[in-house]
Design a protein around this motif. Structure first.
Motif, short mmCIF file in Angstrom:
data_model
loop_
_atom_site.label_atom_id
_atom_site.label_comp_id
_atom_site.label_asym_id
_atom_site.label_seq_id
_atom_site.Cartn_x
_atom_site.Cartn_y
_atom_site.Cartn_z
N SER A 1 -6.13 2.24 4.84
CA SER A 1 -6.39 0.69 4.79
C SER A 1 -6.55 0.28 3.37
O SER A 1 -6.79 0.94 2.39
CB SER A 1 -7.70 0.44 5.65
N ALA A 2 -6.52 -1.33 2.98
CA ALA A 2 -6.91 -1.75 1.90
C ALA A 2 -7.91 -2.72 1.81
O ALA A 2 -8.13 -3.72 2.53
CB ALA A 2 -5.58 -2.54 1.49
N LEU A 3 -9.16 -2.39 1.12
CA LEU A 3 -10.30 -3.20 1.00
C LEU A 3 -9.86 -4.17 -0.53
O LEU A 3 -9.77 -3.41 -1.46
CB LEU A 3 -11.40 -2.29 0.66
N ILE A 4 -10.26 -5.42 -0.44
CA ILE A 4 -9.95 -6.14 -1.42
C ILE A 4 -11.38 -6.83 -1.94
O ILE A 4 -12.46 -6.81 -1.12
CB ILE A 4 -9.10 -7.30 -1.15
N LEU A 5 -11.60 -7.05 -3.10
CA LEU A 5 -12.60 -7.29 -3.71
C LEU A 5 -13.50 -8.55 -2.98
O LEU A 5 -14.66 -8.49 -3.17
CB LEU A 5 -12.62 -7.98 -5.36
N ASP A 6 -12.78 -9.41 -2.38
CA ASP A 6 -13.40 -10.42 -1.54
C ASP A 6 -13.71 -10.37 -0.10
O ASP A 6 -14.21 -10.96 0.48
CB ASP A 6 -12.40 -11.72 -1.66
N ASP A 7 -13.56 -8.84 0.25
CA ASP A 7 -13.67 -8.28 1.64
C ASP A 7 -15.19 -8.19 1.73
O ASP A 7 -15.73 -7.55 0.82
CB ASP A 7 -12.70 -7.25 1.98
N PRO A 8 -15.93 -8.75 2.77
CA PRO A 8 -17.54 -8.23 2.84
C PRO A 8 -17.49 -6.82 2.92
O PRO A 8 -18.65 -6.24 2.73
CB PRO A 8 -17.69 -8.88 4.19
N ALA A 9 -16.58 -6.16 3.35
CA ALA A 9 -16.78 -4.65 3.56
C ALA A 9 -16.68 -3.93 2.19
O ALA A 9 -16.76 -2.58 2.25
CB ALA A 9 -15.76 -4.15 4.46
N TYR A 10 -16.06 -4.48 1.40
CA TYR A 10 -16.01 -3.91 -0.09
C TYR A 10 -17.28 -3.47 -0.54
O TYR A 10 -18.34 -4.31 -0.42
CB TYR A 10 -15.36 -4.89 -1.03
N LEU B 1 1.41 1.32 4.67
CA LEU B 1 0.24 1.39 4.55
C LEU B 1 -0.24 2.03 6.00
O LEU B 1 -0.95 3.16 6.25
CB LEU B 1 -0.78 0.39 4.22
N GLU B 2 0.15 1.37 6.97
CA GLU B 2 0.04 1.71 8.46
C GLU B 2 0.29 2.99 8.80
O GLU B 2 -0.39 3.95 9.36
CB GLU B 2 0.63 0.71 9.39
N LEU C 1 9.83 -5.61 -8.61
CA LEU C 1 8.88 -5.22 -7.24
C LEU C 1 9.20 -6.06 -6.04
O LEU C 1 9.56 -5.49 -4.99
CB LEU C 1 7.58 -5.19 -7.55
N ARG C 2 9.47 -7.27 -6.34
CA ARG C 2 9.77 -8.23 -5.46
C ARG C 2 11.23 -7.98 -4.81
O ARG C 2 11.25 -8.22 -3.73
CB ARG C 2 9.90 -9.81 -5.94
N GLN C 3 12.14 -7.38 -5.63
CA GLN C 3 13.33 -7.02 -5.02
C GLN C 3 13.34 -5.87 -4.13
O GLN C 3 13.93 -5.74 -3.52
CB GLN C 3 14.38 -6.89 -6.14
N LYS C 4 12.34 -4.88 -4.60
CA LYS C 4 12.00 -3.61 -3.76
C LYS C 4 11.39 -3.83 -2.53
O LYS C 4 11.77 -3.01 -1.59
CB LYS C 4 11.46 -2.65 -4.77
N THR C 5 10.39 -4.64 -2.40
CA THR C 5 9.51 -4.46 -1.44
C THR C 5 9.07 -5.91 -0.95
O THR C 5 9.13 -6.86 -1.75
CB THR C 5 8.46 -3.56 -1.47
N GLY C 6 8.17 -6.21 -0.01
CA GLY C 6 7.36 -7.30 0.46
C GLY C 6 6.25 -7.09 1.44
O GLY C 6 6.16 -6.01 1.47
N PRO C 7 5.74 -8.23 1.83
CA PRO C 7 4.36 -7.88 2.52
C PRO C 7 4.47 -7.43 3.75
O PRO C 7 3.75 -6.35 4.04
CB PRO C 7 3.97 -9.49 2.88
N GLU C 8 5.74 -7.29 4.55
CA GLU C 8 5.89 -6.63 5.80
C GLU C 8 6.11 -5.06 5.62
O GLU C 8 5.53 -4.38 6.29
CB GLU C 8 7.21 -7.27 6.37
N ALA C 9 6.93 -5.00 4.65
CA ALA C 9 7.34 -3.57 4.33
C ALA C 9 6.14 -2.79 3.76
O ALA C 9 5.83 -1.92 4.08
CB ALA C 9 8.49 -3.54 3.24
N GLU C 10 5.19 -3.49 2.99
CA GLU C 10 4.06 -2.74 2.42
C GLU C 10 3.05 -2.62 3.39
O GLU C 10 2.22 -1.62 3.67
CB GLU C 10 3.41 -3.67 1.38
N ALA C 11 3.07 -3.73 4.44
CA ALA C 11 1.98 -3.43 5.60
C ALA C 11 2.36 -2.11 6.43
O ALA C 11 1.31 -1.53 6.67
CB ALA C 11 1.90 -4.58 6.24
N ARG C 12 3.56 -2.16 6.51
CA ARG C 12 4.12 -0.91 7.43
C ARG C 12 3.96 0.22 6.60
O ARG C 12 3.57 1.44 7.31
CB ARG C 12 5.56 -1.30 7.81
#
Length: 365
Positions: free
Chosen positions: A81-90, A75-76, A62-73
């Motif tokens: 949007s992505a809500l994570i467990l530590d997010d107050p909006a979860y 989703l956009e 997976l590291r070879q296929k994608t990265g944080p910038e590509a994944e953010a794009r």
């Protein structure tokens, strides 16, 4: 402290590795301190954290296929949007179940209004009676300001979502696939209507691109019940996803309701079994609203918005649970004057956050 967007994207990336479930993901966070550190960790360090060879190889691929910038794009572009467990909006209710998904993918919006929610589930092979019962009961519940949660499946689920929308209410659809792989395809327009018209949200724990799979739906059901204060089963046979969801709801401490049906209909077998096991009978929306003290949801919501929580409210609320606690015990535990605790409990009741069971015994609502 809420995680920043960068850290959130690393949560998204790590949970795309199929072998990294909620428990293994938490282990990685505990070991490395952050999702970003786990994502960037050398392979030997991943092994030391307890990942097996197959999981490490999947992560490396997976590291070879994608990265944080590509994944953010990605989703956009998908409007997700992505809500994570530590997010107050979860969602708080979902965070409290045994294995909450680390990441929730959301199309549309989950709002504080969705704290007041019930799940409605049933068979894909719904009868005319089942659909009529769903339209009547769900319509009345939704008009009372209660959000309807279901799984977007054919039959009762679809009817429940439509009934909530027709009543001008909110609804949340939980998928067993990525949000770009809506199943059944016949409900793609319904999913768009929910997400794009500000009427609720379509959510999933599965990343974009993940197709529907039979094993996903039982897992999905814990989210349906986890988001809700209670579950209503309209029609279901003995062995069905709806009955699995009812079982999970009971295990999560949620109330279970069932609509009785014809003794000649196999689709009534599930609700009748639940009733024999102690589920509450529902023939009208008031059976649910009164039992759960949801008859004044609109007023409770307005009060919550008008009276923001302060430290004292938060302190008292933390002491409440599903087990009844006497006001004297709360006073001692809080270390506050009894008059302060009593007035705070009154405010929490008005906000729909606490409930008095009688004899000065309180529970978290």
């Amino acid at each position: 402290m809420a995680a920043g967007m960068d850290e959130r994207i690393y949560w998204v990336l790590l949970t795309q590795v199929s072998q990294i479930g909620p428990s293994r993901f938490r282990r990685l966070l505990d070991h490395f301190g952050s999702a970003e550190a786990a994502w960037r960790a050398p392979l030997l360090d991943l092994a030391a954290a307890g990942l097996d060879r197959r999981c490490i190889e999947s992560l490396a691929t997976l590291r070879q296929k994608t990265g944080p910038e590509a994944e953010a794009r990605r989703l956009e572009r998908a409007g997700v949007s992505a809500l994570i467990l530590d997010d107050p909006a979860y969602p708080d209710a979902l965070r409290e179940i045994a294995d909450p998904p680390p990441v929730l993918y959301v199309s549309g919006q989950i709002t504080p209004a969705d704290d007041w929610a019930i799940a409605v589930v049933g068979t894909r092979r719904s009868t005319t009676y089942g659909r009529q019962a769903t339209e009547k009961i769900v319509g009345e519940v939704a008009r009372s300001g209660v959000t309807i949660v279901s799984g977007l499946a054919r039959g009762i689920d679809t009817c429940a979502h439509h009934a909530a929308l027709a009543a001008g209410g909110r609804t949340i659809a939980v998928l067993g696939s990525g949000l770009d792989k809506v199943y059944p395809t016949a409900n793609q327009a319904l999913a768009r209507q929910i997400a794009e018209q500000g009427r609720g949200a379509v959510i999933s724990e599965y990343p974009l691109g993940v197709p529907p799979d039979a094993q996903h739906f039982p897992r999905r059901n814990r989210i349906v019940s986890g988001l809700s204060k209670a579950i209503l089963v309209v029609e279901a046979d003995y062995k069905s996803g709806a009955m699995i969801t009812a079982t999970q709801a009971a295990e999560q401490g949620r109330d279970v309701f069932a609509v009785p049906g014809s003794i000649f209909s196999p689709m009534s077998a599930g609700p009748h079994q639940l009733i024999r096991e102690g589920a509450r009978v529902v023939t009208d929306a008031s059976d649910i609203l009164e039992e759960l003290h949801l008859t004044a949801v609109v007023e409770q919501r307005a009060t919550r918005e008008a009276l923001p929580a302060d430290p004292t409210e938060a302190a008292v609320l933390r002491l409440l649970s599903d087990e009844p606690t006497h006001v004297d015990d709360l006073t001692r535990a809080a270390g506050l004057p009894s008059s302060v605790v009593t007035s705070t409990l009154t405010i929490l009741e008005l906000k729909g956050m606490a409930r008095q069971l009688g004899q000065m015994q309180y529970v978290r609502a």
